[in-house]
Design a protein around this motif. Structure first.
Motif, mmCIF file in Angstrom:
data_model
loop_
_atom_site.group_PDB
_atom_site.id
_atom_site.type_symbol
_atom_site.label_atom_id
_atom_site.label_comp_id
_atom_site.label_asym_id
_atom_site.label_seq_id
_atom_site.Cartn_x
_atom_site.Cartn_y
_atom_site.Cartn_z
ATOM 1 N N TYR A 113 1.966 82.331 8.563
ATOM 2 C CA TYR A 113 1.269 82.560 9.732
ATOM 3 C C TYR A 113 1.218 81.407 10.619
ATOM 4 O O TYR A 113 1.388 81.474 11.718
ATOM 5 C CB TYR A 113 -0.259 83.005 9.296
ATOM 6 C CG TYR A 113 -1.267 82.843 10.211
ATOM 7 C CD1 TYR A 113 -1.247 84.100 10.971
ATOM 8 C CD2 TYR A 113 -2.092 81.865 10.656
ATOM 9 C CE1 TYR A 113 -2.243 84.254 12.382
ATOM 10 C CE2 TYR A 113 -3.002 81.787 11.706
ATOM 11 C CZ TYR A 113 -3.014 83.030 12.466
ATOM 12 O OH TYR A 113 -4.152 83.105 13.654
ATOM 13 N N GLY A 114 1.219 80.212 9.899
ATOM 14 C CA GLY A 114 1.186 79.042 10.624
ATOM 15 C C GLY A 114 2.594 78.988 11.600
ATOM 16 O O GLY A 114 2.468 78.479 12.612
ATOM 17 N N ILE A 115 3.617 79.233 10.822
ATOM 18 C CA ILE A 115 5.053 79.163 11.749
ATOM 19 C C ILE A 115 4.753 80.189 12.731
ATOM 20 O O ILE A 115 5.481 79.681 13.858
ATOM 21 C CB ILE A 115 6.088 79.512 10.630
ATOM 22 C CG1 ILE A 115 6.295 78.367 9.506
ATOM 23 C CG2 ILE A 115 7.211 79.872 11.360
ATOM 24 C CD1 ILE A 115 7.068 78.905 8.352
ATOM 25 N N GLY A 116 4.331 81.304 12.562
ATOM 26 C CA GLY A 116 4.345 82.523 13.512
ATOM 27 C C GLY A 116 3.569 82.021 14.701
ATOM 28 O O GLY A 116 4.007 81.923 16.093
ATOM 29 N N ARG A 117 2.535 81.340 14.502
ATOM 30 C CA ARG A 117 1.520 80.907 15.543
ATOM 31 C C ARG A 117 2.124 79.762 16.342
ATOM 32 O O ARG A 117 2.100 79.533 17.665
ATOM 33 C CB ARG A 117 0.130 80.387 15.024
ATOM 34 C CG ARG A 117 -0.734 81.495 14.430
ATOM 35 C CD ARG A 117 -1.059 82.484 15.521
ATOM 36 N NE ARG A 117 -2.087 82.143 16.207
ATOM 37 C CZ ARG A 117 -2.324 82.605 17.454
ATOM 38 N NH1 ARG A 117 -1.616 83.234 18.169
ATOM 39 N NH2 ARG A 117 -3.429 81.871 18.312
ATOM 40 N N VAL A 118 2.823 78.694 15.794
ATOM 41 C CA VAL A 118 3.531 77.493 16.190
ATOM 42 C C VAL A 118 4.557 78.073 17.091
ATOM 43 O O VAL A 118 4.854 77.651 18.437
ATOM 44 C CB VAL A 118 4.358 76.531 15.263
ATOM 45 C CG1 VAL A 118 5.027 75.672 15.741
ATOM 46 C CG2 VAL A 118 2.833 75.854 14.627
ATOM 47 N N VAL A 304 8.667 95.444 22.232
ATOM 48 C CA VAL A 304 9.431 95.047 20.871
ATOM 49 C C VAL A 304 10.534 94.075 21.181
ATOM 50 O O VAL A 304 10.616 92.838 20.699
ATOM 51 C CB VAL A 304 10.216 96.178 20.198
ATOM 52 C CG1 VAL A 304 10.653 95.649 18.772
ATOM 53 C CG2 VAL A 304 8.855 97.059 19.894
ATOM 54 N N ILE A 305 11.373 94.187 22.282
ATOM 55 C CA ILE A 305 12.447 93.328 22.649
ATOM 56 C C ILE A 305 11.809 91.827 22.984
ATOM 57 O O ILE A 305 12.285 90.858 22.646
ATOM 58 C CB ILE A 305 13.234 93.779 23.695
ATOM 59 C CG1 ILE A 305 13.989 95.064 22.945
ATOM 60 C CG2 ILE A 305 14.163 93.028 24.208
ATOM 61 C CD1 ILE A 305 14.828 95.863 24.000
ATOM 62 N N ALA A 306 10.621 91.960 23.778
ATOM 63 C CA ALA A 306 10.263 90.657 24.334
ATOM 64 C C ALA A 306 9.706 89.811 23.084
ATOM 65 O O ALA A 306 9.715 88.438 23.511
ATOM 66 C CB ALA A 306 8.835 91.145 25.214
ATOM 67 N N SER A 307 9.224 90.295 21.995
ATOM 68 C CA SER A 307 8.825 89.628 20.848
ATOM 69 C C SER A 307 9.603 89.331 19.733
ATOM 70 O O SER A 307 9.503 88.806 18.801
ATOM 71 C CB SER A 307 7.358 90.078 20.477
ATOM 72 O OG SER A 307 7.482 91.204 19.766
ATOM 73 N N GLY A 308 10.818 90.008 20.089
ATOM 74 C CA GLY A 308 11.797 90.187 18.940
ATOM 75 C C GLY A 308 12.276 88.776 18.420
ATOM 76 O O GLY A 308 12.522 88.600 16.987
ATOM 77 N N GLY A 309 12.610 88.041 19.365
ATOM 78 C CA GLY A 309 13.392 86.653 18.812
ATOM 79 C C GLY A 309 12.358 85.721 18.093
ATOM 80 O O GLY A 309 12.844 84.967 17.055
ATOM 81 N N ARG A 310 11.077 85.744 18.452
ATOM 82 C CA ARG A 310 9.904 84.930 17.799
ATOM 83 C C ARG A 310 9.826 85.484 16.465
ATOM 84 O O ARG A 310 9.285 84.941 15.399
ATOM 85 C CB ARG A 310 8.868 84.832 18.720
ATOM 86 C CG ARG A 310 9.061 84.236 20.032
ATOM 87 C CD ARG A 310 7.731 84.036 20.653
ATOM 88 N NE ARG A 310 7.045 85.131 20.862
ATOM 89 C CZ ARG A 310 6.999 85.679 22.029
ATOM 90 N NH1 ARG A 310 7.915 85.410 23.019
ATOM 91 N NH2 ARG A 310 6.334 86.696 22.293
ATOM 92 N N VAL A 311 9.692 86.927 16.439
ATOM 93 C CA VAL A 311 9.308 87.736 15.170
ATOM 94 C C VAL A 311 10.571 87.360 14.080
ATOM 95 O O VAL A 311 10.357 87.015 12.923
ATOM 96 C CB VAL A 311 9.232 89.136 15.402
ATOM 97 C CG1 VAL A 311 9.010 89.832 13.963
ATOM 98 C CG2 VAL A 311 8.272 89.430 16.017
ATOM 99 N N LEU A 312 11.854 87.420 14.449
ATOM 100 C CA LEU A 312 12.977 87.111 13.603
ATOM 101 C C LEU A 312 13.073 85.582 13.386
ATOM 102 O O LEU A 312 13.181 85.459 11.736
ATOM 103 C CB LEU A 312 14.222 87.421 14.447
ATOM 104 C CG LEU A 312 15.530 87.498 13.531
ATOM 105 C CD1 LEU A 312 15.445 88.289 12.378
ATOM 106 C CD2 LEU A 312 16.843 87.498 14.268
ATOM 107 N N THR A 313 12.676 84.786 14.068
ATOM 108 C CA THR A 313 12.652 83.513 13.662
ATOM 109 C C THR A 313 11.754 83.222 12.700
ATOM 110 O O THR A 313 11.715 82.375 11.622
ATOM 111 C CB THR A 313 12.445 82.423 14.705
ATOM 112 O OG1 THR A 313 13.534 82.704 15.840
ATOM 113 C CG2 THR A 313 12.271 80.990 14.596
ATOM 114 N N THR A 314 10.349 83.675 12.751
ATOM 115 C CA THR A 314 9.393 83.528 12.020
ATOM 116 C C THR A 314 9.796 84.138 10.589
ATOM 117 O O THR A 314 9.294 83.428 9.484
ATOM 118 C CB THR A 314 7.980 84.157 12.584
ATOM 119 O OG1 THR A 314 7.692 83.926 13.688
ATOM 120 C CG2 THR A 314 6.932 83.984 11.425
ATOM 121 N N GLY A 315 10.227 85.325 10.487
ATOM 122 C CA GLY A 315 10.811 85.799 9.275
ATOM 123 C C GLY A 315 11.678 85.074 8.646
ATOM 124 O O GLY A 315 11.443 84.862 7.437
#
Length: 336
Positions: A113-118, A304-315
């Motif tokens: 969660y912390g990674i995602g928020r950062v 989905v595309i707009a947030s995809g890069g950040r989601v993938l990095t967080t994952g």
């Protein structure tokens, strides 16, 4: 009133069911052509639903049925899933390992969660990704979503990228055993702590050996059992965030989580006949598949595309945390 409600639901429900059927057929075709399903029907159902919405839009007549399919059917599927879990499985693992698994799950949720928020993910999306990575992938995401009142776009984004990472983990995790000369038991613990879904644990451990499969499945089931406490804590946190001094029972413990625990208790007490288990599992899978199609139908692809890069990095970073924590467990408990 009931007849009118049914009529309003049917168009969207039928569309979601047809997309689910097509996704299941494509998975079968994958197995026939490639010898395995590279993309599970759940993922295909979401993608097909999103594609339909993107190309054709979503008519107002379809919205009631799509909403019904994405919420109530999904909650019913979670209840039925409880019949596949035995509480006795906890005792077989030993208290130190159970405590270690719980520690890894809760620490991973907090760190992810912390990674995602950062990185810049919205609060609810970061929570969904953290739960999906730390507990049981799609199942954790879809269970947490109604509790935190997550948007459809966030649910779909987290499921899509968690599913993609899950496939990569299954394909590449066996390299750890080869490179580090791990025992079957050690690799089973590693797989159980890192792979997202129970079927994926089987896929990742079966080529290694029977002991790896048994250990991996047991560890994974313990992670799944932590879903209830995590959802309860999310409900408590949500109630406090909303300023409610005394959240209702339905807010703290959603009905489908109570149903899940009740089904698990019935299974543990041998009150569910063995002959009933395959139909219950099939019904849960079917309802989940239809609800995933409905979730896709509710989503605008651009979000989905707009947030995809950040989601993938967080994952990816969250997965690295899980793998590191798994090796700490192997070392600390001296598992051989």
């Amino acid at each position: 009133m009931l007849l009118q409600r049914t009529r309003s639901i049917m168009p969207g429900l039928v569309l979601a069911a047809l997309i689910a059927l097509l996704a299941a057929g494509l998975q079968v075709a994958e197995v026939q052509v490639f010898g395995r399903a590279w993309f599970e029907a759940l993922v295909l159902a979401i993608l097909l639903g999103v594609a339909y919405h993107t190309i054709f839009g979503l008519h107002d007549r379809l919205r009631a049925g799509v909403h019904f399919s994405s919420k109530l059917l999904l909650e019913a599927a979670i209840v039925l899933l409880g019949a596949s879990v035995r509480a006795a499985a906890i005792g077989k693992a030993g208290l130190p390992l159970v405590a270690a698994i719980a520690g890894v799950v809760f620490a991973a949720i907090a760190i992810s969660y912390g990674i995602g928020r950062v990185i810049g993910l919205p609060h609810k999306l970061a929570l969904l990704v953290a739960c999906g990575n730390s507990i049981c992938g799609n199942s954790a995401i879809v269970a947490a979503a109604p509790v935190i009142e997550a948007e459809s776009e966030h649910v779909t984004a987290s499921i899509a990228f968690t599913a993609a990472l899950g496939i990569l983990v299954v394909l590449f995790l066996p390299l750890f055993k080869l490179q580090l000369d791990m025992s079957e038991r050690q690799y089973g613990v590693l797989a159980g702590l890192t792979v997202y879904a129970v079927p994926q644990v089987l896929a990742a451990t079966a080529p290694v050996g029977l002991l790896s499969t048994q250990v991996g499945t047991l560890v994974k089931l313990i992670r799944v059992l932590l879903l209830g406490p995590v959802i309860l804590l999310l409900g408590l946190a949500g109630g406090k965030a909303a300023g409610a001094s005394r959240p209702g029972l339905g807010r703290l413990v959603p009905w489908f989580i109570i149903g899940f625990l009740a089904m698990m208790a019935l299974r543990s007490a041998n009150l569910i006949p063995e002959a009933a288990l395959p139909p219950l599992a099939a019904a849960s899978t079917l309802l989940t598949l239809v609800s995933m199609a409905a979730l896709g139908l509710m989503v605008d692809l651009r979000s989905v595309i707009a947030s995809g890069g950040r989601v993938l990095t967080t994952g990816v970073l969250s997965l690295a945390v899980l793998i590191g924590a798994s090796f700490l467990v192997l070392t600390g408990l001296q598992i051989r």
